[in-house]
Scaffold this motif. Structure first.
Motif, PDB file in Angstrom:
ATOM      1  N   ASP A 275       0.821  -1.212   0.000  1.00  0.00           N
ATOM      2  CA  ASP A 275       0.000   0.000   0.000  1.00  0.00           C
ATOM      3  C   ASP A 275       0.850   1.255   0.000  1.00  0.00           C
ATOM      4  N   VAL A 276       1.997   1.208   0.698  1.00  0.00           N
ATOM      5  CA  VAL A 276       2.903   2.350   0.715  1.00  0.00           C
ATOM      6  C   VAL A 276       3.560   2.518  -0.656  1.00  0.00           C
ATOM      7  N   ALA A 277       4.023   1.413  -1.240  1.00  0.00           N
ATOM      8  CA  ALA A 277       4.659   1.482  -2.555  1.00  0.00           C
ATOM      9  C   ALA A 277       3.693   1.983  -3.619  1.00  0.00           C
ATOM     10  N   ASP A 278       2.456   1.457  -3.584  1.00  0.00           N
ATOM     11  CA  ASP A 278       1.461   1.852  -4.592  1.00  0.00           C
ATOM     12  C   ASP A 278       1.115   3.335  -4.497  1.00  0.00           C
ATOM     13  N   PHE A 279       1.272   3.914  -3.310  1.00  0.00           N
ATOM     14  CA  PHE A 279       1.015   5.345  -3.141  1.00  0.00           C
ATOM     15  C   PHE A 279       2.268   6.166  -3.449  1.00  0.00           C
ATOM     16  N   CYS A 280       3.400   5.740  -2.899  1.00  0.00           N
ATOM     17  CA  CYS A 280       4.603   6.570  -2.904  1.00  0.00           C
ATOM     18  C   CYS A 280       5.306   6.606  -4.263  1.00  0.00           C
ATOM     19  N   VAL A 281       5.447   5.461  -4.911  1.00  0.00           N
ATOM     20  CA  VAL A 281       6.219   5.402  -6.158  1.00  0.00           C
ATOM     21  C   VAL A 281       5.576   6.232  -7.272  1.00  0.00           C
ATOM     22  N   PRO A 282       4.278   6.076  -7.559  1.00  0.00           N
ATOM     23  CA  PRO A 282       3.688   6.931  -8.605  1.00  0.00           C
ATOM     24  C   PRO A 282       3.710   8.418  -8.242  1.00  0.00           C
ATOM     25  N   LEU A 283       3.508   8.735  -6.955  1.00  0.00           N
ATOM     26  CA  LEU A 283       3.531  10.129  -6.538  1.00  0.00           C
ATOM     27  C   LEU A 283       4.926  10.729  -6.721  1.00  0.00           C
ATOM     28  N   CYS A 284       5.949  10.001  -6.290  1.00  0.00           N
ATOM     29  CA  CYS A 284       7.320  10.506  -6.399  1.00  0.00           C
ATOM     30  C   CYS A 284       7.780  10.614  -7.851  1.00  0.00           C
ATOM     31  N   ALA A 285       7.194   9.811  -8.737  1.00  0.00           N
ATOM     32  CA  ALA A 285       7.535   9.916 -10.159  1.00  0.00           C
ATOM     33  C   ALA A 285       7.196  11.295 -10.701  1.00  0.00           C
ATOM     34  N   THR A 286       6.273  11.985 -10.016  1.00  0.00           N
ATOM     35  CA  THR A 286       5.864  13.320 -10.429  1.00  0.00           C
ATOM     36  C   THR A 286       6.523  14.416  -9.605  1.00  0.00           C
ATOM     37  N   ALA A 317      19.417  31.463  -4.509  1.00  0.00           N
ATOM     38  CA  ALA A 317      18.583  30.953  -3.414  1.00  0.00           C
ATOM     39  C   ALA A 317      17.091  31.036  -3.750  1.00  0.00           C
ATOM     40  N   PRO A 318      16.576  32.192  -4.199  1.00  0.00           N
ATOM     41  CA  PRO A 318      15.155  32.223  -4.577  1.00  0.00           C
ATOM     42  C   PRO A 318      14.853  31.288  -5.748  1.00  0.00           C
ATOM     43  N   TYR A 319      15.786  31.204  -6.690  1.00  0.00           N
ATOM     44  CA  TYR A 319      15.605  30.319  -7.849  1.00  0.00           C
ATOM     45  C   TYR A 319      15.475  28.868  -7.404  1.00  0.00           C
ATOM     46  N   ILE A 320      16.337  28.433  -6.486  1.00  0.00           N
ATOM     47  CA  ILE A 320      16.309  27.048  -6.014  1.00  0.00           C
ATOM     48  C   ILE A 320      15.019  26.762  -5.246  1.00  0.00           C
ATOM     49  N   MET A 321      14.590  27.701  -4.408  1.00  0.00           N
ATOM     50  CA  MET A 321      13.353  27.507  -3.647  1.00  0.00           C
ATOM     51  C   MET A 321      12.147  27.383  -4.583  1.00  0.00           C
ATOM     52  N   MET A 322      12.075  28.248  -5.587  1.00  0.00           N
ATOM     53  CA  MET A 322      10.983  28.182  -6.550  1.00  0.00           C
ATOM     54  C   MET A 322      11.109  26.962  -7.446  1.00  0.00           C
ATOM     55  N   LEU A 323      12.347  26.573  -7.768  1.00  0.00           N
ATOM     56  CA  LEU A 323      12.567  25.397  -8.596  1.00  0.00           C
ATOM     57  C   LEU A 323      12.047  24.154  -7.888  1.00  0.00           C
ATOM     58  N   GLY A 324      12.229  24.102  -6.561  1.00  0.00           N
ATOM     59  CA  GLY A 324      11.711  22.967  -5.801  1.00  0.00           C
ATOM     60  C   GLY A 324      10.212  22.830  -5.949  1.00  0.00           C
ATOM     61  N   ILE A 325       9.502  23.961  -5.905  1.00  0.00           N
ATOM     62  CA  ILE A 325       8.038  23.932  -6.078  1.00  0.00           C
ATOM     63  C   ILE A 325       7.686  23.533  -7.500  1.00  0.00           C
ATOM     64  N   THR A 326       8.400  24.105  -8.477  1.00  0.00           N
ATOM     65  CA  THR A 326       8.113  23.818  -9.879  1.00  0.00           C
ATOM     66  C   THR A 326       8.356  22.349 -10.209  1.00  0.00           C
ATOM     67  N   MET A 327       9.397  21.759  -9.645  1.00  0.00           N
ATOM     68  CA  MET A 327       9.692  20.351  -9.920  1.00  0.00           C
ATOM     69  C   MET A 327       8.625  19.426  -9.347  1.00  0.00           C
ATOM     70  N   VAL A 328       7.944  19.871  -8.269  1.00  0.00           N
ATOM     71  CA  VAL A 328       6.875  19.058  -7.686  1.00  0.00           C
ATOM     72  C   VAL A 328       5.770  18.804  -8.701  1.00  0.00           C
ATOM     73  N   ALA A 329       5.497  19.801  -9.530  1.00  0.00           N
ATOM     74  CA  ALA A 329       4.388  19.678 -10.482  1.00  0.00           C
ATOM     75  C   ALA A 329       4.847  19.514 -11.923  1.00  0.00           C
ATOM     76  N   ALA A 330       6.156  19.378 -12.150  1.00  0.00           N
ATOM     77  CA  ALA A 330       6.651  19.212 -13.520  1.00  0.00           C
ATOM     78  C   ALA A 330       6.211  17.863 -14.074  1.00  0.00           C
ATOM     79  N   PRO A 331       5.933  17.778 -15.375  1.00  0.00           N
ATOM     80  CA  PRO A 331       5.503  16.509 -15.959  1.00  0.00           C
ATOM     81  C   PRO A 331       6.630  15.489 -15.974  1.00  0.00           C
TER      82      PRO A 331
END
Length: 399
Positions: A275-286, A317-331
């Motif tokens: 159940d953890v793998a089925d949730f975590c792996v697809p989520l982390c792929a994104t 520093a601001p670029y990296i912080m924003m990049l972290g957010i952008t990578m969360v939703a990147a395809p």
């Protein structure tokens, strides 16, 4: 060449563009009308493609980040919060560590290149077309955050459906137009570079960045499994053997999303609860794109140094912080990381179109290894989330 892999097509594009650009000097026809016309034809395509890409960037940001945040919000539970925090935290940490390592090593490897080597010079396009974006990059980012977070907290599905349709259209444009034409775009870029005598300095810069990026990505993998070993109090470096199939699948597909079935089996083999793998792996792929982050931070630093700029912590520093957010939703598709990040690179780092083209070329050339690093890091996060879930369950039973 469509049946060839993207990396193969990209290498072929670089080679073909370089040979065409060098042929002028080699055959003594650099001033001939035919040679100039060929190079200007490539310059025309590159100009039109760059214009279209600039038009699409705000739409890419809006569609993917909006839907990404909205859908992640719907999955919110204790595991989601843990996984999201780990993914964002490790992404930002890898970005800052990459910056520190880049500051230590890149100035000795990359010198400012004279003669505006990163700017187009002698070969102008036959014509150009102005296509103003619907809205600016920062407007797209703020609007995406407002809509995404808002939709995650309301019950209505109408607007989310519209945003999903927009995302489907943008995904189709990426998959059918932009990504297939990237090799031609890069061929035009390198044709221009070679024809103007800028090839050696550019290739030297690329080689230096490529080596450091690959080393950092492997160190990232080891650090993630080191963290998993500390949290789980177990030597999880042994688990890497079960992750190898997912690593090499990602290396071949350049897509975290396409690797999910193999990555799930790797997590099961490492005794992550299903159940953890089925949730975590697809989520982390994104949401977990540390390999892309390393490339986009170090590559930006290298290109900035080559253009005569100085990467500073205040800028990055601001670029990296924003990049972290952008990578969360990147395809999680080939090139998805750099396409989602181009807006930040242009607005926060001040990259010109030629500089953006170089970081696109750099990112695509290492994307196989970056994706493999992402997928391997997902496995370490799954081990950590699994351990934290066990501890939380034990505490609940003790109550």
């Amino acid at each position: 060449m469509k049946h060839l892999g993207l990396l193969t097509r990209l290498i072929a594009g670089i080679a073909i563009g370089t040979l065409i650009g060098l042929s002028g000097g080699f055959f003594g026809i650099a001033d001939s009308a035919a040679f100039v016309a060929v190079v200007r034809l490539f310059a025309t395509f590159t100009s039109l493609f760059s214009t279209f890409l600039a038009f699409m960037i705000p739409l890419i940001i809006l569609s993917f980040i909006t839907v990404g945040l909205a859908e992640l919000g719907k999955k919110a539970n204790r595991l989601f919060g843990i996984t999201l925090l780990l993914a964002y935290g490790t992404t930002v940490c890898s970005g800052f560590l990459t910056f520190l390592i880049g500051k230590a090593f890149l100035p000795g490897l990359i010198r400012p290149i004279t003669g505006d080597v990163l700017e187009a010079a002698g070969f102008s396009p036959f014509f150009s077309i102005e296509i103003p974006p619907v809205f600016g990059v920062m407007t797209a980012l703020v609007l995406a955050f407002v809509l995404g977070i808002g939709m995650a907290n309301i019950k209505g599905a109408s607007l989310l459906g519209v945003c999903r349709d927009l995302q489907s259209i943008v995904t189709a444009v990426l998959g059918k137009i932009i990504i297939p034409l990237i090799p031609v775009h890069i061929a035009g870029l390198f044709c221009n570079i070679a024809a103007e005598g800028r090839l050696f300095a550019t290739v030297k810069m690329f080689a230096s960045l490529y080596i450091v990026i690959l080393v950092l990505q492997f160190l990232y993998i080891l650090s993630q499994f080191g963290l998993a070993s500390l949290v789980c109090r177990k030597n999880h470096f042994k688990s890497l053997k079960n992750v190898a199939p997912a690593y090499f699948t990602a290396l071949g597909t350049q897509s975290s999303a396409s690797t999910i079935p193999v990555a799930l089996q790797s997590a099961y083999d490492n005794e992550v609860d299903q159940d953890v793998a089925d949730f975590c792996v697809p989520l982390c792929a994104t949401i977990n794109l540390n390999g892309d982050t390393i490339c986009l931070v170090l590559g930006a630093m290298g290109i900035m140094l080559a253009s005569g700029g100085v990467p500073t912590l205040a800028t990055f520093a601001p670029y990296i912080m924003m990049l972290g957010i952008t990578m969360v939703a990147a395809p999680g598709v080939p090139g998805g990381g750099v396409m989602a990040a181009l807006g930040l690179i242009s607005t926060m780092l001040g990259f010109t179109n030629p500089m953006q083209q170089l970081i696109i070329a750099l990112h695509f050339s290492q994307d196989s290894f970056g994706t493999a690093a992402n997928v391997t890091g997902d496995q370490a996060l799954a081990l950590i989330v699994n351990e934290l879930d066990h501890k939380n369950s034990a505490e609940e039973r003790a109550r």
